[in-house]
Design a protein around this motif. Structure first.
Motif, short mmCIF file in Angstrom:
data_model
loop_
_atom_site.label_atom_id
_atom_site.label_comp_id
_atom_site.label_asym_id
_atom_site.label_seq_id
_atom_site.Cartn_x
_atom_site.Cartn_y
_atom_site.Cartn_z
N HIS A 147 -3.11 1.36 6.47
CA HIS A 147 -2.04 1.27 5.61
C HIS A 147 -1.15 -0.08 6.27
O HIS A 147 -0.09 -0.14 5.84
CB HIS A 147 -1.07 2.54 6.20
CG HIS A 147 -1.59 3.55 5.50
ND1 HIS A 147 -1.47 3.92 3.95
CD2 HIS A 147 -2.34 4.39 5.93
CE1 HIS A 147 -1.90 5.09 3.61
NE2 HIS A 147 -2.37 5.47 4.90
N THR A 181 -3.80 10.26 11.62
CA THR A 181 -4.03 8.83 11.98
C THR A 181 -4.72 8.82 13.34
O THR A 181 -4.85 9.76 13.95
CB THR A 181 -2.59 7.88 11.84
OG1 THR A 181 -1.91 8.44 13.16
CG2 THR A 181 -1.86 8.10 10.62
N SER A 241 0.89 -1.19 -0.10
CA SER A 241 -0.14 -0.04 -0.08
C SER A 241 0.54 1.42 -0.09
O SER A 241 1.95 1.29 0.36
CB SER A 241 -0.87 -0.04 1.04
OG SER A 241 -0.12 -0.31 2.36
N LYS A 242 0.30 2.26 -0.49
CA LYS A 242 0.96 3.54 -0.64
C LYS A 242 1.06 4.14 0.75
O LYS A 242 -0.06 4.41 1.19
CB LYS A 242 0.61 4.53 -1.93
CG LYS A 242 0.76 3.84 -3.18
CD LYS A 242 -0.19 4.23 -4.19
CE LYS A 242 -1.66 4.04 -4.06
NZ LYS A 242 -2.17 2.79 -4.07
N MET A 243 2.03 4.63 1.25
CA MET A 243 2.22 5.35 2.58
C MET A 243 2.09 6.83 2.13
O MET A 243 2.57 7.39 1.12
CB MET A 243 3.70 5.22 3.11
CG MET A 243 4.01 3.94 3.53
SD MET A 243 3.11 3.62 5.14
CE MET A 243 3.01 2.10 5.34
N ARG A 301 -4.28 -6.12 9.26
CA ARG A 301 -5.54 -5.29 8.39
C ARG A 301 -6.69 -6.33 8.58
O ARG A 301 -7.72 -5.63 8.92
CB ARG A 301 -5.08 -5.40 7.27
CG ARG A 301 -5.84 -4.50 6.25
CD ARG A 301 -5.58 -4.74 4.82
NE ARG A 301 -6.20 -3.90 3.91
CZ ARG A 301 -5.53 -3.06 3.42
NH1 ARG A 301 -4.10 -2.72 3.70
NH2 ARG A 301 -5.90 -2.17 2.58
N GLU A 358 -5.54 5.69 8.93
CA GLU A 358 -5.72 6.94 8.53
C GLU A 358 -7.19 7.29 8.61
O GLU A 358 -7.79 6.64 8.16
CB GLU A 358 -5.14 7.00 7.01
CG GLU A 358 -4.96 8.63 6.75
CD GLU A 358 -4.53 8.53 4.91
OE1 GLU A 358 -4.00 7.70 4.66
OE2 GLU A 358 -5.06 9.45 4.44
N THR A 416 -1.22 3.14 11.69
CA THR A 416 -1.49 2.70 10.41
C THR A 416 -3.05 2.80 10.07
O THR A 416 -2.99 2.49 8.78
CB THR A 416 -1.11 1.25 10.02
OG1 THR A 416 -2.32 0.36 10.96
CG2 THR A 416 0.19 0.84 10.65
#
Lengths: 88, 839
Positions: free
Chosen positions: A28, A12, A2-4, A34, A80, A78
């Motif tokens: 993230h 967050t 995944s794009k940070m 997850r 957001e 992680t």
């Protein structure tokens, strides 16, 4: 994977003080973390309230719907959240 | 488990949905616990009779979903796929329906005929939540039953639903409906579905489910494919699926697993629309109000300490007092067995007798702890059921996590005896609840470093000999170094041997507070205690036999035997002489002598065990009945001649005792265990241990308590019986040039010493591997020996006093702890920052 997001660009769950209500934007993390977060109902667009942090500041407790969930700050960072403030 | 004349039902549900309570309600007392093959996850099963035959019921581990990310989920899923239960009872928390239904959708996707049990209806009602059951049942196309497991409500309706649904499925099997519409993913699911169609090897699996799992990249699904189709056939299929995944994710900009969860959530929302009403969120619940106090930043540590203290006080302190009342029963059993075994000879007892008594003693040592365990397990069950256990983890996780442990390691460490007095067996047992596998393993290996009840006598002994002036300081060191060592070792193990182990995120639910039910607590307490007796008992008895043999073989050389025999005869001769003119001569000598002297020692022991005047009176009556003639000689209240005979008898008994002790000492010296002890001297000399200490430490492996007893035998001198063990050991070791430094070395070794046998059995049970059991023995031995040797050798070289050496070790370890703790904290915050830096 995944794009940070860029540093400082995203809020967050880790940044939210006890009492704050926020809407989850996206995760993230990946893999087991997850999956567990999603399983517990921390899905995008869901509103959660940060209830408190533990006596040593970590982990934190969240409230969503009927359940209370606790997670470490390393997991909270992680997740957001959107920038809007949610009124109770 | 044969399905023969009945049906197989699996109970599936999320954690905290009250699944186990419902399982108990459904099956009643007839249940068993085993492990799933190859793993340490409990498999609970039971059965009940019903109109359709026997209903075999399996309680699956509680899982939030059915992915392959955690062990419990894999186990549950494998069971559902492999055993294909006739029916699944899906237990859901009625007060948290929205989350619960995600699991329901996954179960239905696996094409398992199901019944939905809406559990905890009382909690839901208490929150003003109304559920339209008929509408829910219609939408899910499943039978829906309302239950309140904790209050025992809903058993008959649930059994009825199981019966009806199973009968219906038997007559006309109907696969569950397809409820989730995966939108833009649907064509891709169909494509994978079609790709799978030609393969007979996977035809028995639910096809749509398999297709979705493959698209989600589920490792277990991929594993099944490889295993059943073989590498050659599976690879092109995998590649094709991989292309589909990449294509979809690129087009949609979202990962498939996220997309799937999102679609399921939308389905749940649709399903619940109009079903659920009245779920207000504004009102604060009782749980929230309690937590405002109990989890308050400043008050929380206090409540935690109070809870820990209460558990410790009730189970360990009061439980220990309770054993004063239960011990006489065990002592009586021993007497009973002693009476049944062939009676003792003057000098050497028949092997059957000594082995028999040895076994009874070993068993009694363990059974003596049963009252403690019952109370302890009941306390744990209360803390678990009430919902506080999860909060303990919440409070302490930060510290423990820093050293590789987990918030939930708290309880095992407390049970093991953080300060003074616990037991590693229930400690290791309690690690079961720790969800993070690596932290769980680290906890298992550090619990034995706590101060178990059986370590205390040796500490007391050594402090009494060598540290009369510094007793309280030493006590402080001993009772707090446990946690320092445990944290350091946990960190060491996590960074080395355990680094490859699976860890789980600390993401868990804080359940609502519930008052625990009596039945729930009692049944768990007895179940766990019984498990302890059964598993530990059998193995400990087996090893007791081995230790017995090692202590008895090869036995005394003939010449020594003859020597002792001669001395015994001389003692008897002297007795006969002093009885020569005594009118009681007839009943006291010749063939009567050995029975009389056994009678005497039995009488003395019985008097010692008897409590109060009434108990003492009963003993007298019993012995009166056993042999009225002898009784006159063993009590001191007879006539002049009887008094004289009593004196002679006492002298003889004392000499006999002395001879037996000396023989025992020589026998142990010559025994295999003695040879091993001597063989170890070259290594243990650096720690200052001579062979006697080695033997005591080896014997203490069977049971810790025996270390002091063995030392007692080895350091007995015989002539001056009034000296205490402290005095004798002190004198002898000082003569041998030993200093208090040796005591420090022994204390450190004992603190780090491998767990006792019973604990290692528990380690085997909890880790599921003999390899780890061996590790739990070898690693502490090496560590303990290394630390003890270093302290002893360096201390000797520097000429340090004992208390200096101990202080140096203690504060050195403490400093190390601080450094490690601070370093891992800095590392953790650096990681946190890095997560959000670009790239």
């Amino acid at each position: 994977m995944s794009k940070m997001p860029q540093r400082g660009s995203a809020r967050t769950l880790n940044d939210i003080r006890p009492g704050g209500r926020v809407r989850i934007h996206r995760h993230h993390s990946d893999g087991a973390v997850r999956q567990r977060l999603l399983d517990l109902g921390l899905m995008p667009n869901v509103v959660v309230r940060v209830v408190r942090s533990a006596p040593l500041n970590d982990p934190i407790e969240l409230k969503l719907d009927a359940s209370s969930i606790t997670l470490r700050r390393r997991e909270a960072i992680t997740i957001e959240v959107t920038s809007e403030e949610i009124e109770p | 488990m044969s399905k023969g004349d009945g049906i197989l039902v699996a109970l599936a549900g999320q954690q905290n949905a009250g699944k186990s309570t419902l399982f108990n309600l459904l099956t009643g007392a007839r249940q068993h616990v085993a492990n799933y093959p190859g793993v340490t996850v409990d498999k609970k099963y039971g059965q009940y009779r019903d109109a359709i035959g026997t209903v075999y019921t399996v309680d699956l581990p509680g899982t939030y979903s059915l992915t392959s990310f955690s062990l419990e989920e894999r186990v549950a899923r494998e069971f559902l796929l492999g055993d294909r239960p006739d029916l699944t009872v899906n237990v859901v928390d009625a007060s948290n329906l929205r989350r619960s239904l995600h699991l329901t959708l996954q179960i239905l996707e696996m094409e398992l005929p199901s019944v939905l049990a809406l559990n905890m209806m009382d909690v839901a009602e208490g929150r003003g939540i109304q559920i339209d059951q008929a509408l829910l049942s219609e939408r899910l196309r499943l039978p829906v039953v309302a239950t309140v497991g904790r209050k025992g409500q809903g058993r008959e309706p649930l059994r009825e639903a199981v019966r009806a649904e199973a009968a219906r499925q038997a007559k006309t099997p109907t696969p569950p409906p397809v409820l989730v519409d995966y939108g833009t993913l649907e064509p891709i699911i169909s494509q994978v579905h079609q790709g799978l169609a030609p393969f007979k090897a996977v035809a028995d699996l639910p096809q749509r489910w398999l297709a979705i799992e493959l698209l989600e990249g589920d490792s277990q699904a991929v594993g099944i494919l490889l295993e059943r189709l073989g590498e050659a056939a599976a690879t092109p299929l995998r590649e094709a699926v991989g292309d589909l995944i990449a294509d979809f994710e690129q087009r949609q900009g979202v990962e498939i697993s996220d997309y799937v969860v999102g679609r399921r959530d939308r389905t749940v929302e649709r399903l619940l629309d109009g079903v659920l009403s009245g779920a207000e969120t504004g009102r604060t619940t009782l749980t929230e109000r309690v937590d405002r106090v109990v989890l308050n930043r400043w008050l929380a540590p206090g409540f935690l300490l109070l809870t820990v203290f209460a558990i410790y006080q009730v189970s360990i302190v009061w439980g220990y007092e309770l054993t004063n009342y239960t011990w006489p029963f065990l002592a009586k059993t021993r007497e009973l067995v002693a009476g049944l075994l062939p009676s003792a000879h003057f000098l050497v007892d028949p092997y059957v007798r000594s082995l028999g008594l040895w076994l009874v003693d070993s068993a009694n040592t363990l059974l003596n702890y049963v009252p403690i365990f019952i109370i302890l397990f009941a306390c744990i069950a209360i803390v678990e059921d009430s919902g506080y256990m999860a909060r303990i983890a919440f409070i302490l996780d930060k510290i423990l996590h820093r050293f590789g442990l987990h918030g939930q390691s708290t309880l095992p460490l407390i049970l093991g005896g953080v300060f003074a007095g616990g037991c590693a067996v229930p400690g290791v047992m309690a690690t079961k609840g720790i969800p993070d596998n690596r932290a769980r393993m680290a906890t298992i290996f550090t619990v034995p470093f706590m101060n178990c009840l059986a370590k205390v006598p040796l500490y007391t002994l050594l402090l009494g000999i060598f540290f009369v002036e510094h007793k309280s300081l030493m006590m402080f060191y001993i009772s707090t170094m446990t946690i320092i060592f445990a944290l350091l070792v946990a960190k060491l193990l996590t960074k080395t041997v355990l680094s490859g182990h699976e860890t789980s995120p600390f993401v868990m639910e804080l359940p609502h507070y519930h008052p625990p039910t009596f039945n729930g607590v009692a049944s768990r307490a007895f179940e766990r205690t019984w498990q302890y007796i059964k598993k530990v008992g059998t193995v400990v008895l087996a090893v007791a036999v081995v230790v017995f043999v090692l202590l008895h073989l090869p036995g005394l050389p003939e010449a020594r035997k003859a020597h002792f025999q001669q001395q015994a005869e001389a003692a008897i001769e002297r007795f006969d002489q002093s009885m020569a003119d005594n009118p009681y001569r007839e009943i006291a000598t010749g063939a009567n002598l050995v029975p009389l002297i056994n009678y005497y020692s039995d009488y003395k022991r019985a008097k010692l065990n008897a409590s109060g005047a009434a108990g003492s009176q009963r003993v007298t009556e019993r012995f009166q009945a056993r042999n009225p003639d002898f009784l006159a000689l063993v009590t001191r209240g007879g006539d002049r001649d009887a008094k004289q005979a009593n004196r002679a008898l006492r002298t003889l008994a004392r000499e006999r005792q002395k001879l037996r002790l000396r023989m025992r000492e020589e026998r142990i010296t010559n025994s295999i265990l003695g040879s091993i002890g001597r063989g170890m001297e070259p290594i243990t000399q650096f720690a200052g241990f001579d062979w006697k200490i080695n033997v005591a430490l080896l014997a203490s492996f069977a049971a810790r308590e025996s270390s002091v007893a063995t030392l007692g035998v080895l350091f007995q001198q015989g002539d001056d019986e009034n000296q205490t063990l402290e005095q004798r050991m002190g004198q002898e070791t000082r003569e041998a040039g030993a200093t208090a430094l040796l005591a420090v070395s022994m204390i450190l070794f004992f603190a780090l010493y491998p767990p006792c046998l019973a604990t290692t059995i528990m380690v085997k049970m909890q880790t599921g591997s003999y390899k780890w059991m061996a590790f739990s023995i070898i690693f502490p031995t090496i560590l303990g020996l290394a630390v003890a040797s270093a302290v002893y050798s360096i201390g000797m070289a520097l000429g340090a006093t004992a208390i200096e050496a101990m202080s140096a070790v203690y504060w050195g370890a403490f400093l190390l702890l601080l450094i490690v703790g601070l370093l891992s904290d800095r590392k953790a915050s650096r990681l946190l920052r890095q997560r959000f830096s670009p790239g």
